[in-house]
Design a protein around this motif. Sequence first.
Motif, PDB file in Angstrom:
ATOM      1  N   THR A  96       0.814  -1.207   0.000  1.00  0.00           N
ATOM      2  CA  THR A  96       0.000   0.000   0.000  1.00  0.00           C
ATOM      3  C   THR A  96       0.849   1.260   0.000  1.00  0.00           C
ATOM      4  O   THR A  96       1.940   1.270   0.541  1.00  0.00           O
ATOM      5  N   ASN A  97       0.335   2.301  -0.608  1.00  0.00           N
ATOM      6  CA  ASN A  97       0.993   3.603  -0.548  1.00  0.00           C
ATOM      7  C   ASN A  97       0.023   4.665  -0.042  1.00  0.00           C
ATOM      8  O   ASN A  97       0.163   5.835  -0.348  1.00  0.00           O
ATOM      9  N   GLU A  98      -0.966   4.241   0.730  1.00  0.00           N
ATOM     10  CA  GLU A  98      -1.888   5.181   1.339  1.00  0.00           C
ATOM     11  C   GLU A  98      -1.146   6.025   2.363  1.00  0.00           C
ATOM     12  O   GLU A  98      -0.357   5.519   3.144  1.00  0.00           O
ATOM     13  N   LYS A  99      -1.395   7.321   2.335  1.00  0.00           N
ATOM     14  CA  LYS A  99      -0.745   8.253   3.250  1.00  0.00           C
ATOM     15  C   LYS A  99      -1.598   8.442   4.500  1.00  0.00           C
ATOM     16  O   LYS A  99      -2.824   8.515   4.416  1.00  0.00           O
ATOM     17  N   ASN A 100      -0.955   8.541   5.643  1.00  0.00           N
ATOM     18  CA  ASN A 100      -1.643   8.719   6.915  1.00  0.00           C
ATOM     19  C   ASN A 100      -1.548  10.173   7.365  1.00  0.00           C
ATOM     20  O   ASN A 100      -0.453  10.732   7.438  1.00  0.00           O
ATOM     21  N   ILE A 101      -2.686  10.773   7.659  1.00  0.00           N
ATOM     22  CA  ILE A 101      -2.750  12.151   8.133  1.00  0.00           C
ATOM     23  C   ILE A 101      -3.377  12.140   9.521  1.00  0.00           C
ATOM     24  O   ILE A 101      -4.550  11.780   9.674  1.00  0.00           O
ATOM     25  N   VAL A 102      -2.612  12.507  10.539  1.00  0.00           N
ATOM     26  CA  VAL A 102      -3.109  12.514  11.917  1.00  0.00           C
ATOM     27  C   VAL A 102      -3.373  13.958  12.324  1.00  0.00           C
ATOM     28  O   VAL A 102      -2.466  14.788  12.353  1.00  0.00           O
ATOM     29  N   VAL A 103      -4.647  14.258  12.632  1.00  0.00           N
ATOM     30  CA  VAL A 103      -5.058  15.599  13.035  1.00  0.00           C
ATOM     31  C   VAL A 103      -5.135  15.631  14.563  1.00  0.00           C
ATOM     32  O   VAL A 103      -5.851  14.829  15.171  1.00  0.00           O
ATOM     33  N   PHE A 104      -4.404  16.555  15.190  1.00  0.00           N
ATOM     34  CA  PHE A 104      -4.396  16.630  16.654  1.00  0.00           C
ATOM     35  C   PHE A 104      -4.414  18.086  17.099  1.00  0.00           C
ATOM     36  O   PHE A 104      -4.161  19.007  16.313  1.00  0.00           O
ATOM     37  N   GLY A 105      -4.725  18.292  18.364  1.00  0.00           N
ATOM     38  CA  GLY A 105      -4.775  19.644  18.898  1.00  0.00           C
ATOM     39  C   GLY A 105      -5.659  19.693  20.129  1.00  0.00           C
ATOM     40  O   GLY A 105      -6.156  18.665  20.607  1.00  0.00           O
ATOM     41  N   GLU A 106      -5.851  20.883  20.672  1.00  0.00           N
ATOM     42  CA  GLU A 106      -6.663  21.047  21.866  1.00  0.00           C
ATOM     43  C   GLU A 106      -8.120  20.701  21.605  1.00  0.00           C
ATOM     44  O   GLU A 106      -8.604  20.764  20.469  1.00  0.00           O
ATOM     45  N   ALA A 107      -8.839  20.350  22.685  1.00  0.00           N
ATOM     46  CA  ALA A 107     -10.275  20.088  22.581  1.00  0.00           C
ATOM     47  C   ALA A 107     -10.993  21.346  22.096  1.00  0.00           C
ATOM     48  O   ALA A 107     -10.695  22.452  22.535  1.00  0.00           O
ATOM     49  N   GLY A 108     -11.921  21.158  21.166  1.00  0.00           N
ATOM     50  CA  GLY A 108     -12.696  22.279  20.670  1.00  0.00           C
ATOM     51  C   GLY A 108     -11.983  23.150  19.655  1.00  0.00           C
ATOM     52  O   GLY A 108     -12.481  24.226  19.305  1.00  0.00           O
ATOM     53  N   SER A 109     -10.828  22.705  19.147  1.00  0.00           N
ATOM     54  CA  SER A 109     -10.077  23.528  18.196  1.00  0.00           C
ATOM     55  C   SER A 109     -10.558  23.362  16.759  1.00  0.00           C
ATOM     56  O   SER A 109     -10.118  24.100  15.875  1.00  0.00           O
ATOM     57  N   GLY A 110     -11.446  22.392  16.519  1.00  0.00           N
ATOM     58  CA  GLY A 110     -12.005  22.231  15.173  1.00  0.00           C
ATOM     59  C   GLY A 110     -11.398  21.098  14.376  1.00  0.00           C
ATOM     60  O   GLY A 110     -11.442  21.123  13.141  1.00  0.00           O
ATOM     61  N   LYS A 111     -10.865  20.083  15.047  1.00  0.00           N
ATOM     62  CA  LYS A 111     -10.223  18.967  14.328  1.00  0.00           C
ATOM     63  C   LYS A 111     -11.220  18.210  13.448  1.00  0.00           C
ATOM     64  O   LYS A 111     -10.936  17.914  12.281  1.00  0.00           O
ATOM     65  N   SER A 112     -12.388  17.893  14.005  1.00  0.00           N
ATOM     66  CA  SER A 112     -13.392  17.150  13.231  1.00  0.00           C
ATOM     67  C   SER A 112     -13.902  17.980  12.062  1.00  0.00           C
ATOM     68  O   SER A 112     -14.164  17.451  10.974  1.00  0.00           O
ATOM     69  N   SER A 113     -14.028  19.282  12.257  1.00  0.00           N
ATOM     70  CA  SER A 113     -14.468  20.153  11.162  1.00  0.00           C
ATOM     71  C   SER A 113     -13.427  20.200  10.052  1.00  0.00           C
ATOM     72  O   SER A 113     -13.771  20.304   8.863  1.00  0.00           O
ATOM     73  N   ILE A 114     -12.147  20.145  10.410  1.00  0.00           N
ATOM     74  CA  ILE A 114     -11.089  20.085   9.403  1.00  0.00           C
ATOM     75  C   ILE A 114     -11.225  18.813   8.576  1.00  0.00           C
ATOM     76  O   ILE A 114     -11.102  18.836   7.339  1.00  0.00           O
ATOM     77  N   ILE A 115     -11.489  17.677   9.239  1.00  0.00           N
ATOM     78  CA  ILE A 115     -11.690  16.410   8.528  1.00  0.00           C
ATOM     79  C   ILE A 115     -12.816  16.561   7.508  1.00  0.00           C
ATOM     80  O   ILE A 115     -12.684  16.177   6.338  1.00  0.00           O
ATOM     81  N   ASN A 116     -13.939  17.135   7.934  1.00  0.00           N
ATOM     82  CA  ASN A 116     -15.091  17.297   7.043  1.00  0.00           C
ATOM     83  C   ASN A 116     -14.793  18.256   5.891  1.00  0.00           C
ATOM     84  O   ASN A 116     -15.241  18.039   4.758  1.00  0.00           O
ATOM     85  N   THR A 117     -14.029  19.303   6.171  1.00  0.00           N
ATOM     86  CA  THR A 117     -13.695  20.267   5.122  1.00  0.00           C
ATOM     87  C   THR A 117     -12.775  19.633   4.087  1.00  0.00           C
ATOM     88  O   THR A 117     -12.916  19.872   2.882  1.00  0.00           O
TER      89      THR A 117
END
Length: 320
Positions: A96-117
């Motif tokens: 596989t050559n799938e790339k892994n992107i790990v989104v992290f940060g403080e609670a409420g910083s908008g990580k899930s919204s970044i995923i959706n965007t």
Amino acid sequence: MRLTFIASTGLPMPRPDRMLTGYYTLFKRLMSIFKSEAVRLEIRASYESKQTLDQSEVVCAFDTTFKQLLAEGGSPTLHSDVGDRRVSLELKAGGTNEKNIVVFGEAGSGKSSIINTIAQKQVAKTSNDAVGCTLKPKRYTVDISGHQFALFDTAGLNEGSEGNVPDKQAKKQLKRLLKERMRHKSPESDGIDLLLVYCVRRRNTISLPTILDAYNTVYSGTCRKKKVPIVVVVTGFESETHTESWWDAHRETFNSMHPAGHACVTTTQEYLGIPADLTRRVAQSSEILRDLIVNTCSAPMVDDNLPVGTWCCLPLCSMN
């Protein structure tokens, strides 16, 4: 799975009324049993950018299985009937050559919204509360211009006593995820298999200790040794249009992270009556984030003339 193009015959012509920019392939799983799993390989023509999200169309598709792709030394020839044409595609299958992107940060910083965007649709649960809504790492597969990415949403850091996930537990989950992703690095890869996205919400004052704490959490051990790149994504620009002015005023705060890139974005989810200007800026933010990811993970994902999962700008006559 890594697929390398060997040869093709009978590839259909693209639409004559649109400007062709290249070809790419899309790999879809149809069932959930590995090796006997049914899959579909779509050959798509990409056209000159328009004011729409869908800028490609399927020109032919091949239904197969992992078992067939891995048979005969991993060099299968697939066939498909498109109208009166017989299309053949010879491939070589590997890792596989799938790339892994790990989104992290403080609670409420908008990580899930970044995923959706990035995904350009609602895939991750979001919340308007300062308390995080992600309790453990969640994986979302996204295709960006034919490149496959695994986006990982993570529990928020630095939640107080009222939070859903204690800070110590969130850090432990994040470290475990990073170690696991590093172990899955493809030995064949000549590029970046793992990218970290540090998410922070726009404020007038940014806490340097908070940033250093997040940096030390993800970079202790393996990530530091492997020099895994980090990009900074700042959310909360719904009422601010001069995004780069904010970054210029705060860039020194992030110097300790040595970011490989940054983006200041608007990630508001669509709702009834959303202003047209806000919709436009969310769409722009999506393209900015997708370009940032692809450009940072810029190594080719496949080989030869018709790249699987990436752009191919060869003249059409050479494809038949």
